[in-house]
Write a protein that holds these residues in place. Structure first.
Motif, PDB file in Angstrom:
ATOM      1  N   UNK A 274      41.302  22.045  43.881  1.00  0.00           N
ATOM      2  CA  UNK A 274      41.544  23.305  43.178  1.00  0.00           C
ATOM      3  C   UNK A 274      40.394  24.247  43.491  1.00  0.00           C
ATOM      4  N   UNK A 275      40.685  25.531  43.717  1.00  0.00           N
ATOM      5  CA  UNK A 275      39.626  26.452  44.165  1.00  0.00           C
ATOM      6  C   UNK A 275      38.835  27.138  43.062  1.00  0.00           C
ATOM      7  N   UNK A 276      39.238  26.987  41.772  1.00  0.00           N
ATOM      8  CA  UNK A 276      38.523  27.680  40.698  1.00  0.00           C
ATOM      9  C   UNK A 276      38.277  26.730  39.531  1.00  0.00           C
ATOM     10  N   UNK A 277      37.175  26.994  38.805  1.00  0.00           N
ATOM     11  CA  UNK A 277      36.776  26.122  37.695  1.00  0.00           C
ATOM     12  C   UNK A 277      35.839  26.909  36.798  1.00  0.00           C
ATOM     13  N   UNK A 278      36.220  27.066  35.530  1.00  0.00           N
ATOM     14  CA  UNK A 278      35.406  27.797  34.555  1.00  0.00           C
ATOM     15  C   UNK A 278      34.516  26.803  33.820  1.00  0.00           C
ATOM     16  N   UNK A 279      33.196  26.982  33.955  1.00  0.00           N
ATOM     17  CA  UNK A 279      32.274  26.027  33.335  1.00  0.00           C
ATOM     18  C   UNK A 279      30.925  26.713  33.110  1.00  0.00           C
ATOM     19  N   UNK A 280      30.089  26.089  32.304  1.00  0.00           N
ATOM     20  CA  UNK A 280      28.790  26.674  31.983  1.00  0.00           C
ATOM     21  C   UNK A 280      27.726  26.240  32.978  1.00  0.00           C
ATOM     22  N   UNK A 281      26.554  26.820  32.837  1.00  0.00           N
ATOM     23  CA  UNK A 281      25.477  26.606  33.795  1.00  0.00           C
ATOM     24  C   UNK A 281      24.905  25.196  33.753  1.00  0.00           C
ATOM     25  N   UNK A 282      25.353  24.367  32.782  1.00  0.00           N
ATOM     26  CA  UNK A 282      24.901  22.969  32.849  1.00  0.00           C
ATOM     27  C   UNK A 282      25.436  22.282  34.106  1.00  0.00           C
ATOM     28  N   UNK A 283      26.446  22.863  34.746  1.00  0.00           N
ATOM     29  CA  UNK A 283      26.994  22.297  35.979  1.00  0.00           C
ATOM     30  C   UNK A 283      26.350  22.879  37.229  1.00  0.00           C
ATOM     31  N   UNK A 284      25.481  23.853  37.070  1.00  0.00           N
ATOM     32  CA  UNK A 284      24.882  24.542  38.214  1.00  0.00           C
ATOM     33  C   UNK A 284      24.231  23.599  39.224  1.00  0.00           C
ATOM     34  N   UNK A 285      23.562  22.528  38.801  1.00  0.00           N
ATOM     35  CA  UNK A 285      22.965  21.623  39.797  1.00  0.00           C
ATOM     36  C   UNK A 285      23.968  21.069  40.813  1.00  0.00           C
ATOM     37  N   UNK A 286      25.217  20.851  40.385  1.00  0.00           N
ATOM     38  CA  UNK A 286      26.218  20.317  41.313  1.00  0.00           C
ATOM     39  C   UNK A 286      26.516  21.276  42.463  1.00  0.00           C
ATOM     40  N   UNK A 287      26.218  22.543  42.259  1.00  0.00           N
ATOM     41  CA  UNK A 287      26.524  23.544  43.278  1.00  0.00           C
ATOM     42  C   UNK A 287      25.265  24.045  43.989  1.00  0.00           C
TER      43      UNK A 287
END
Length: 433
Positions: A274-287
């Motif tokens: 899936x090309x989109x995902x709404x999430x908070x900055x706690x996931x920023x390390x994954x990117x």
């Protein structure tokens, strides 16, 4: 928010069941020593398996503290997020909270504060942490004029997208809700499920509803509905619920989204299903910094601020706010040592969390002095330019009303409740308090 509330006492059978489940499933990778003269029990929610960098930073902070404080041992227990919440609730019924643990702000605090379970920490802030926090973060942990938590994280929610997948379809990131619908249609036509969403956890769907409410009604409309100076039956909030169902009917979200956990949805985004995902900055390390994630994928991820809706909305207005913070148990037998450890943790956490775990901390850091990925810098700049940050709705609410909200979010996304019924369910729950 309203006045103090008393924590509902769980039945002994349910309490025992939850406690046994939490204990058997917990990940207690941290070591404790029986040789210390003073033992401070600390419970957190970053297991090594799913949050290794957070876990490692915590262990380093503990090791440093024990080395600097001979005779003090930190007895560590680690649980996953939902297990942590369950066990905290169970321990609260027996008056056996850890000396130091993690809490969320606002409504989550209320039953614990109302039950005299969390210690006020204003003296600690004044004496040791007076200039430590980003303005407005510690205030989120205040009730009735006292502060009961020390914030660790500051999050804003963004719509992350896979730029490579967009480019393959000749698409641009949408700046408006109407363009978002066009992008959804374009991906569906190619057999690509557009948006990863794991709404079994419901707070994930709440973020979509909150942004639509913000864009249609402005930053204060939802907050006023929660604090009772407004209403969930406000036309903008009803229309936001209708827009949720428009997205559902347009097949915007991955198949079976209401039965998927957020971790499963995240996996779909990260495996490029899936090309989109709404999430908070706690996931920023994954990117950005997580080297276990393929570099090619990290290079393809970008983010956008949530679009305007029907020409309305300030794209510098965000959903988010402080994440977890530390509490000290009011009944702790080692309260002074617990406070000392909590202060040490907060001071050490800021720069360590930024550089080693990719967390945006609630404490002030000098970003210019740190070597950070560009997306990290961009997000920090978004925070600097934010016109508003609306605290997560379920966190603002008391636990009972928060459950009504999350259940209603599930029903709304499942087309089992009309937008009008959604508004009324909230009004009924809030009026009953």
């Amino acid at each position: 928010m309203g006045g103090k509330k008393t924590l509902t006492v769980l039945s002994s059978a349910l309490a025992m069941s939850l406690l046994l489940t939490a204990c058997s499933d917990s990940e207690s990778e941290g070591a404790s020593s029986a040789s210390g003269d003073t033992e401070v029990k600390f419970m957190h929610l970053w297991p090594e398996g799913s949050s290794k960098k957070h876990f490692d930073v915590v262990n380093e902070i503990i090791a440093d503290y024990e080395a600097e404080n001979e005779g003090v041992t930190i007895d560590l227990e680690v649980l996953s997020n939902e297990q942590y919440k369950d066990k905290l609730r169970v321990l609260s019924t027996s008056g056996d909270l850890p000396d130091v643990g993690m809490t969320w702000a606002a409504g989550f605090l209320e039953p614990y504060v109302g039950g005299n379970m969390f210690a006020p920490l204003d003296d600690l802030i004044a004496e040791e942490l007076s200039d430590a926090f980003v303005p407005g973060t510690a205030e989120a942990y205040a009730l009735d004029g006292a502060t009961y938590g020390l914030p660790l994280e500051l999050n804003i929610v963004s719509l992350y997208y896979n730029s490579a997948m967009f480019e393959e379809q000749g698409l641009e990131p949408p700046a408006t809700y109407e363009e978002l619908l066009e992008v959804v249609d374009a991906f569906n036509e190619e057999g690509i499920q557009p948006i990863a969403l794991g709404n079994r956890d419901a707070w994930t769907g709440s973020m979509w509803y909150m942004y639509l409410a913000d864009r249609l009604g402005g930053a204060d409309t939802l907050n006023k509905a929660i604090d009772r100076t407004g209403s969930f039956e406000d036309p903008a909030l009803v229309e936001a619920a209708a827009k949720v169902q428009e997205l559902v009917d347009r097949d915007a979200f991955v198949n079976g989204f209401n039965g998927l956990a957020d971790e499963e949805a995240k996996s779909m985004f990260m495996s490029e299903q899936a090309p989109m995902y709404l999430i908070a900055t706690w996931d920023l390390p994954n990117y950005t910094t997580n080297e276990t994630v393929p570099q090619e994928f990290r290079d393809s991820v970008d983010y956008m601020n949530f679009p305007t809706v029907e020409g309305e909305g300030d794209t510098n207005s965000f959903v988010g706010g402080p994440g977890v913070g530390l509490f000290v148990a009011e009944e702790s037998e080692v309260k002074e040592e617990a406070k000392d450890f909590a202060a040490h943790f907060v001071k050490a956490w800021g720069e360590e969390a930024v550089t080693k775990a990719g967390v945006i901390p609630a404490t002030k850091v000098d970003a210019d002095s740190l070597d950070l990925p560009q997306m990290y810098i961009d997000i920090l700049n978004e925070l600097n330019n934010a016109s508003n940050i609306t605290l997560f709705a379920d966190v603002q609410m008391s636990p009972d009303t928060a459950q009504v909200h999350l259940d209603s979010i599930q029903a709304l996304f499942g087309n089992e409740m009309t937008p009008e019924e959604f508004g009324k369910a909230h009004e009924d729950a809030l009026s009953a308090e």
